[in-house]
Design a protein around this motif. Structure first.
Motif, mmCIF file in Angstrom:
data_model
loop_
_atom_site.group_PDB
_atom_site.id
_atom_site.type_symbol
_atom_site.label_atom_id
_atom_site.label_comp_id
_atom_site.label_asym_id
_atom_site.label_seq_id
_atom_site.Cartn_x
_atom_site.Cartn_y
_atom_site.Cartn_z
ATOM 1 N N SER A 198 36.674 39.091 50.423
ATOM 2 C CA SER A 198 37.171 38.147 49.429
ATOM 3 C C SER A 198 37.319 36.766 50.065
ATOM 4 O O SER A 198 37.268 36.619 51.290
ATOM 5 C CB SER A 198 38.528 38.618 48.891
ATOM 6 N N THR A 213 36.807 44.132 50.799
ATOM 7 C CA THR A 213 36.911 44.336 49.359
ATOM 8 C C THR A 213 35.716 45.096 48.807
ATOM 9 O O THR A 213 34.582 44.895 49.239
ATOM 10 C CB THR A 213 37.013 42.962 48.646
ATOM 11 N N SER A 266 37.929 44.589 41.294
ATOM 12 C CA SER A 266 37.825 44.595 42.758
ATOM 13 C C SER A 266 39.042 45.279 43.350
ATOM 14 O O SER A 266 40.098 45.367 42.713
ATOM 15 C CB SER A 266 37.715 43.159 43.293
#
Length: 300
Positions: free
Chosen positions: A150, A156, A163
């Motif tokens: 991210s 992520t 997400s």
């Protein structure tokens, strides 16, 4: 000596065949991931706010420093700040250490009252809306359509619509009971072994250990079921837990992380995904997201 033989001898001495071959220069090895991180400019780093640093001090003198992830688990993080400011974790313990899995801490008796504003209840915070992967891994991921990092430096996964943080080494999650329990934020665990990615989207991840993971991974393994300490074992007491923002300025540990959207991180990621000779004779050409730890260091 006649002139002609003398000139011939001199020419032979100067010829390539008569000159000792110079050893070929060994090419300089490519910069390692550590070299790239060390050379990253100051502008490639971002400071971690003091209110996002939670420090657990253990009875053996060791400290476990956690960076909180309010962008992914805002309600859990808000409750963790309440717990820290209320000194709730003081006097609790690390009571579960399962080999190649997790170390877990909190109130082993399950009888300590929680502060006002802290309770086991929704939302679960297992996922967040939106595709938050800013920097992608080269290879496909087994647990997510897309995996990477991210903008604020967290490992992520994403399906394009939502997400979530990934269960990599050192990540910190909230212990819970069977559904519909989502955890009160008081019982925490840290991954100290392989990446148990099957837990992604099933338990809320609230941060990562940025310093002192060895203080957890080196503890004696529990002899009970699932690594809980048996009657003959002594849990490791937690002396205190404080947010860095609650400490005097001179005592606050300060950290920074390498921003994913920088050329330095791109070089670092490429180096981690493409390990080269002379040591790596068969480069993999890719890596799992959990094999690329986002660099975090103490600020100078």
């Amino acid at each position: 000596m006649p002139i002609v033989p003398f000139l011939l001898a001199a020419a032979l001495a100067a010829s390539p065949a008569a000159t000792a071959a110079k050893p070929a220069k060994t090419p300089a090895p490519p910069p390692s991931p550590g070299d790239i991180v060390a050379a990253a400019p100051a502008g490639a780093w971002a400071a971690i706010p003091d209110d996002d640093i939670l420090i657990f001090t253990l009875a053996n003198g060791r400290q476990v420093v956690i960076q909180l992830a309010p962008g992914f688990a805002p309600r859990h993080v808000a409750r963790m700040r309440i717990l820290a400011n209320d000194k709730w974790w003081d006097g609790t313990s690390i009571y579960r250490v399962q080999d190649n899995y997790v170390a877990q801490w909190g109130d082993a008796t399950e009888k300590k009252p929680l502060p006002a504003g802290v309770a086991d209840g929704p939302p679960a915070e297992y996922v967040r809306s939106g595709a938050r992967v800013q920097v992608r891994m080269t290879r496909p991921d087994s647990y997510a359509a897309v995996a990477g990092f991210s903008a604020d430096g967290w490992p992520t996964g994403s399906d394009g619509k939502a997400s979530w943080l990934t269960h990599c080494y050192g990540m910190v999650g909230v212990g819970r009971d069977l559904a519909p329990s989502v955890g009160s934020s008081a019982e925490l665990y840290a991954v100290i072994g392989h990446a148990p990615r099957a837990l992604d989207r099933n338990i809320a991840l609230v941060g990562r250990v940025v310093e002192g993971i060895d203080a957890l991974s080196s503890l004696s393994r529990g002899t009970g079921k699932m690594g809980y300490y048996g009657d003959e074992q002594k849990p490791t007491p937690i002396v205190r837990a404080r947010l860095a923002s609650a400490l005097p300025a001179s005592e606050r540990p300060r950290f920074e992380y390498l921003l994913p959207a920088t050329p330095a991180f791109a070089r670092y990621l490429h180096a981690k995904e493409n390990r080269e000779p002379p040591f790596f004779m068969v480069p993999a050409g890719g890596a799992d997201v959990c094999s690329v730890a986002v660099p975090v260091r103490r600020r100078k």
